[in-house]
Scaffold this motif. Sequence first.
Motif, short mmCIF file in Angstrom:
data_model
loop_
_atom_site.label_atom_id
_atom_site.label_comp_id
_atom_site.label_asym_id
_atom_site.label_seq_id
_atom_site.Cartn_x
_atom_site.Cartn_y
_atom_site.Cartn_z
N PRO A 1 0.85 -1.14 -0.12
CA PRO A 1 0.03 0.09 0.07
C PRO A 1 0.94 1.26 -0.13
O PRO A 1 0.51 2.25 -0.63
CB PRO A 1 -0.92 -0.15 1.36
CG PRO A 1 -1.01 -1.60 1.66
CD PRO A 1 0.21 -2.32 1.06
N HIS A 2 1.98 1.20 0.74
CA HIS A 2 2.65 2.56 0.84
C HIS A 2 3.44 2.91 -0.31
O HIS A 2 3.63 4.17 -0.71
CB HIS A 2 3.53 2.63 2.30
CG HIS A 2 4.86 1.71 1.69
ND1 HIS A 2 4.71 0.47 2.45
CD2 HIS A 2 6.04 1.72 1.41
CE1 HIS A 2 5.83 -0.16 2.20
NE2 HIS A 2 6.76 0.60 1.36
N ALA B 1 0.70 4.30 -2.83
CA ALA B 1 0.34 5.76 -2.29
C ALA B 1 1.37 6.39 -2.90
O ALA B 1 1.17 7.82 -3.11
CB ALA B 1 0.03 5.89 -0.65
N ARG B 2 2.76 6.21 -2.72
CA ARG B 2 3.79 7.09 -3.16
C ARG B 2 3.81 7.26 -4.57
O ARG B 2 4.20 8.33 -5.06
CB ARG B 2 4.92 6.56 -2.59
CG ARG B 2 5.28 6.85 -1.34
CD ARG B 2 6.39 5.86 -0.64
NE ARG B 2 6.86 6.55 0.59
CZ ARG B 2 7.99 7.35 0.98
NH1 ARG B 2 8.55 7.45 -0.13
NH2 ARG B 2 8.20 7.90 2.06
N ALA C 1 1.17 13.08 5.24
CA ALA C 1 0.93 12.69 3.84
C ALA C 1 2.12 13.32 2.88
O ALA C 1 2.39 12.44 1.97
CB ALA C 1 -0.25 12.87 3.41
N GLU D 1 5.14 13.58 3.42
CA GLU D 1 6.25 12.78 3.83
C GLU D 1 7.45 12.54 2.74
O GLU D 1 8.24 12.61 2.64
CB GLU D 1 6.28 11.78 4.77
CG GLU D 1 7.27 11.07 5.31
CD GLU D 1 7.60 9.54 4.65
OE1 GLU D 1 8.97 9.40 4.89
OE2 GLU D 1 6.71 9.13 4.05
N LEU E 1 -0.80 14.10 -0.24
CA LEU E 1 0.19 13.01 -1.04
C LEU E 1 0.46 13.76 -2.43
O LEU E 1 1.26 13.11 -3.26
CB LEU E 1 -0.53 11.67 -1.35
CG LEU E 1 -0.38 10.53 -0.33
CD1 LEU E 1 -1.46 9.49 -0.63
CD2 LEU E 1 0.82 10.24 -0.24
N SER F 1 -0.09 3.64 6.25
CA SER F 1 0.34 3.04 5.03
C SER F 1 -0.33 3.48 3.96
O SER F 1 0.37 3.54 2.82
CB SER F 1 0.11 1.47 5.34
OG SER F 1 -1.23 0.89 5.15
N MET F 2 -1.60 3.91 3.92
CA MET F 2 -2.21 4.50 2.69
C MET F 2 -1.82 5.86 2.37
O MET F 2 -1.87 6.56 1.42
CB MET F 2 -3.63 4.57 3.10
CG MET F 2 -4.27 2.93 2.96
SD MET F 2 -4.61 1.97 1.35
CE MET F 2 -5.10 0.56 2.01
N MET F 3 -0.93 6.27 3.24
CA MET F 3 -0.53 7.76 3.05
C MET F 3 1.08 7.78 2.73
O MET F 3 1.87 8.64 2.80
CB MET F 3 -0.80 8.69 4.50
CG MET F 3 -1.89 9.01 4.75
SD MET F 3 -2.93 9.84 3.33
CE MET F 3 -4.29 8.74 3.01
N GLY F 4 1.53 6.55 2.36
CA GLY F 4 2.76 6.29 1.90
C GLY F 4 3.91 5.90 2.70
O GLY F 4 5.12 6.05 2.77
N ILE F 5 3.38 5.57 4.09
CA ILE F 5 4.41 5.50 5.14
C ILE F 5 4.55 3.82 5.25
O ILE F 5 3.68 3.15 5.30
CB ILE F 5 3.87 5.98 6.52
CG1 ILE F 5 3.77 7.57 6.45
CG2 ILE F 5 4.88 5.28 7.77
CD1 ILE F 5 3.20 8.18 7.65
#
Lengths: 272, 324
Positions: free
Chosen positions: A74-75, A78-79, A104, A106, A170, B197-201
């Motif tokens: 998922p991460h 998202a990225r 977000a 980050e 994001l 995790s859905m925010m890219g972490i």
Amino acid sequence: MPDKILTVDNISKNFGGVKALSGVSTEIERGTIHSIIGPNGSGKTTLINVITGFYKPESGAILFNGEHMEGLKPHIIARKGIGRTFQNLRLFDSMTAEENIIVAMEKDMKETLWGAFVNSPSIRNIEKSAKEKAHIILKRLEIEDFADRPVAMLPYGTRRLIEIGRALGLNPEILILDEPVAGMNPAESENLMRIIKLLVEEQKITTILIEHDMKVVMNYSDEITVINNGKLIARGVPKDIQSNPVVIQAYLGTGRAGSQGIKEETDASIKN
Amino acid sequence: MNRKINNLSLPVVSLLVILFPLLLNSYYTMRILSTLGIYLIIAMGLNVLLGFTGLVSIGQAGIFGISAYVCGILMERAGVNFWFAFFFAMAVGLLVGLGLGAITLKLESGYLAITTLGLCLMVKNILQNWDSMTNGFEGVIGIPKPSIFGYVIKSQKAVLVTITIFVVIIFWMLRFFLKSKYGRKLRASRDNEIAASMMGINVVSTRLLAFTIASVTAAIAGWLYAGLYGALFPDFFSMDLSVLFMCIVIVGGQGTIWGPIIGSFVVVYGKELLGSLGEGQMLVYGIILVLLCVVQPSGLAGLFEKGFARLREITLKKGEENAR
């Protein structure tokens, strides 16, 4: 020539013996609002969870800008530029609205670990510009007054907006909104959709909308995908979808009292 | 204006804290404060893990012990310089943190507590029984006192000042770290793992970072302890000590910057007061801990915060009344 930002190709997902999704395919065009609708339990949220990597599909492919997404964490997805909100809010409750959004951001904040320990000047600059960016987002969503407030204390509608703001942090190419107007009154939902429409038009963010509110769906969608029992049953522009007999039947079943309700409602909303 | 004060406050306050021990005369007080400082270093690291990341480690005493013994044995037998041994402590902290973390943190978060509990029990056993290396129950004694620029850090006052310097450095470093994007990542993965995790972490690597920081701080404390105390005994590095570190963090206020400082004073001095109870003190501790978790989960720091907020409200109201 239409430009597909996301292709869902023949996706299947089982939970034990239950087929949550069986062979669903659809395509989403860049810069549009695309709604995914269907009765409760039809597999809409499962599809979103497959797209965002929360579930791994048993078979099929997800192509985002031509790149395979299925099976990625998922991460990582998202990225790559897919942001989302959640049906039941999932905010970072110990943080302020502003911090929620900065979390977000980050991936674009190039802070080194050592720099973080010694509070280097570059870190301070990065933090400052992140705050400014977060304020721009809060302003767009018209909630800048809540920037420094802990989100746990804020009213429901504001929390929903903060969640959208966080997904925007994001800097996504695709924004997935899972029932954004659920629990809102008509004025609030109208206001929210107006803001989303602006985002799509000005920042060219492709938006995928899961929604039960037919008025919102029919008024704002460029295209609609309808699923029922984990299967794709229709895809098309709102006008075609609302007169599609298969869709009407899926939503209302046959011979139930008031089965004309949704059609009348959607008809009325289109006329408006 | 305000900003100027803030920029100055860091070095000024730090210097005052470091110089404060020079005013002390009582050997007893300095001895307690030294131990308190060592515990505080470990508790500050544990707070990053327990408070800000929401993960439990019952193994801090184990990591503390490994590092103290590694550094102690190297200094005593191999003649390694105290300052050079710091790098061995770092290596121990990184190795345990990354190694144990990489294995455990992919599993559900509860497994870290069990694994670190195992580590703690194992370390004490090895320290007690590996006679040829650790000297068993007789311990490692006669570790040479460290010196800096020819000055030997021998007196209790010098020991306390040295420990305080490290407390201050580590406090500020962790404080900055927690305010950076890394700190936000820790809190995000604690508050809501899925959303994070859905925010890219990357939640696993974020937790690994937190555990490694807790390990490294415990290892640094071990190095200081070995060098400045000069003698190591296996019974000291027990599970009770791990529980004590958790008490400090929880009583003080987990997930707050000041929590470990408040907690270390309350717990360490409380332990002195309750010392006459012997085994009974663990009972009192247990009761206090349970009560705190139920009544005041944000610890004493949270209580003070509430108090200050209340006070500010009252003074504001008074100000308004006066204005009228």
